[in-house]
Design an enzyme around this catalytic site. Structure first.
Site, PDB file in Angstrom:
ATOM      1  N   ASP A  92      19.186   3.302  -2.410  1.00  0.00           N
ATOM      2  CA  ASP A  92      18.684   3.048  -1.046  1.00  0.00           C
ATOM      3  C   ASP A  92      19.711   3.571  -0.034  1.00  0.00           C
ATOM      4  O   ASP A  92      20.791   2.990   0.136  1.00  0.00           O
ATOM      5  CB  ASP A  92      18.443   1.548  -0.852  1.00  0.00           C
ATOM      6  CG  ASP A  92      17.729   1.276   0.465  1.00  0.00           C
ATOM      7  OD1 ASP A  92      18.258   1.666   1.532  1.00  0.00           O
ATOM      8  OD2 ASP A  92      16.632   0.701   0.436  1.00  0.00           O
ATOM      9  N   THR A 143       0.814  -1.231   0.000  1.00  0.00           N
ATOM     10  CA  THR A 143       0.000   0.000   0.000  1.00  0.00           C
ATOM     11  C   THR A 143       0.845   1.279   0.000  1.00  0.00           C
ATOM     12  O   THR A 143       0.302   2.366  -0.206  1.00  0.00           O
ATOM     13  CB  THR A 143      -0.860   0.037   1.278  1.00  0.00           C
ATOM     14  OG1 THR A 143       0.038   0.058   2.402  1.00  0.00           O
ATOM     15  CG2 THR A 143      -1.768  -1.182   1.382  1.00  0.00           C
TER      16      THR A 143
HETATM   17  N1  URA Z   1      14.568   5.822   0.553  1.00  0.00           N
HETATM   18  C1  URA Z   1      15.793   5.698   0.027  1.00  0.00           C
HETATM   19  O1  URA Z   1      16.705   5.208   0.688  1.00  0.00           O
HETATM   20  N2  URA Z   1      16.010   6.122  -1.226  1.00  0.00           N
HETATM   21  C2  URA Z   1      15.049   6.671  -1.976  1.00  0.00           C
HETATM   22  O2  URA Z   1      15.315   7.051  -3.116  1.00  0.00           O
HETATM   23  C3  URA Z   1      13.756   6.782  -1.413  1.00  0.00           C
HETATM   24  C4  URA Z   1      13.544   6.365  -0.148  1.00  0.00           C
END
Ligand code: URA
Length: 208
Positions: free
Chosen positions: A199, A107
């Site tokens: 990330d 979601t």
């Molecule tokens: N969290 C992350 O680590 N990178 C992103 O681009 C978006 C959320």
């Protein structure tokens, strides 16, 4: 409420190094901490001062020290942890709360799984830190939770944000000032910031 983009050349330079996929874990972690320190410098610009008197080796000086409410830093787990060192290097007396929020992959809703705050959090100004403001869902949920504890003065600090995240956060919490190094072009279908850094948690902790 105000959106502050910290466009200092050192911040912009370090963000470029963060973006590079060849930047390794050690350097990435150091850069996150350094950028957090610079952004914190701006986020604390309005701290109130009071005048005190002390003796230098030469004379009595009327001089200024920080007064008013104390600070608490609240990293959103886990990537927010990477910003704590940089912030506490400027405000070593700040207390630190933790809030754990994950994104439900179905979601995209923010789900809180952990919260541990200083007992006197309601007497403190709170700076919430998370390197990436993507959808804004985690930041919005964290701020909602901290407001429930009676905190009146909250700032949100990130390194990279998306226009969507800024808009969502400003809509949900118009009283919260946002401090960011840059606003990127948008989100991809997986809700990652483009071009972003990937990330941030994985890159800080070396988990991928
Ligand atoms: N969290 C992350 O680590 N990178 C992103 O681009 C978006 C959320």
């Amino acid at each position: 409420m105000a959106l502050h983009i910290i466009d200092h050349p050192l911040v912009q330079h370090k963000i470029s190094l963060l973006r590079d996929k060849n930047t390794g874990t050690k350097e990435f972690r150091e850069l996150v901490s350094e950028v957090a320190m610079f952004i914190c410098y701006e986020a604390t610009r309005d701290l109130p001062l009071k005048e005190i008197e002390l003796e230098t080796p030469i004379a009595v000086a009327k001089t200024k020290v920080i007064s008013g409410k104390k600070l608490a830093i609240v990293p959103i787990l886990r990537a927010g942890l990477g910003m704590v060192d940089g912030v506490t290097s400027l405000v070593p007396a700040a207390k630190i709360g933790h809030i754990g929020i994950f994104r439900d992959p179905g979601t995209n809703d923010a789900v809180q799984y952990y919260s541990k705050m200083p007992e006197d959090i309601d007497e403190r100004e709170v700076i919430i830190v998370d390197p990436m403001l993507a959808t804004g869902n985690s930041a919005t949920a964290a701020i909602t939770e901290i407001k429930k504890l009676g905190v009146k003065n909250i700032k949100f600090m990130c390194i990279i944000s998306s226009p969507e995240g800024v808009e969502a956060l400003q809509k949900a919490h118009p009283d919260v000032e946002i401090y960011t190094g840059v606003i990127d072009s948008g989100l991809n279908e997986d809700k990652y910031i483009v071009p972003g850094v990937g990330d941030a948690g994985d890159r800080i902790f070396g988990t991928k």
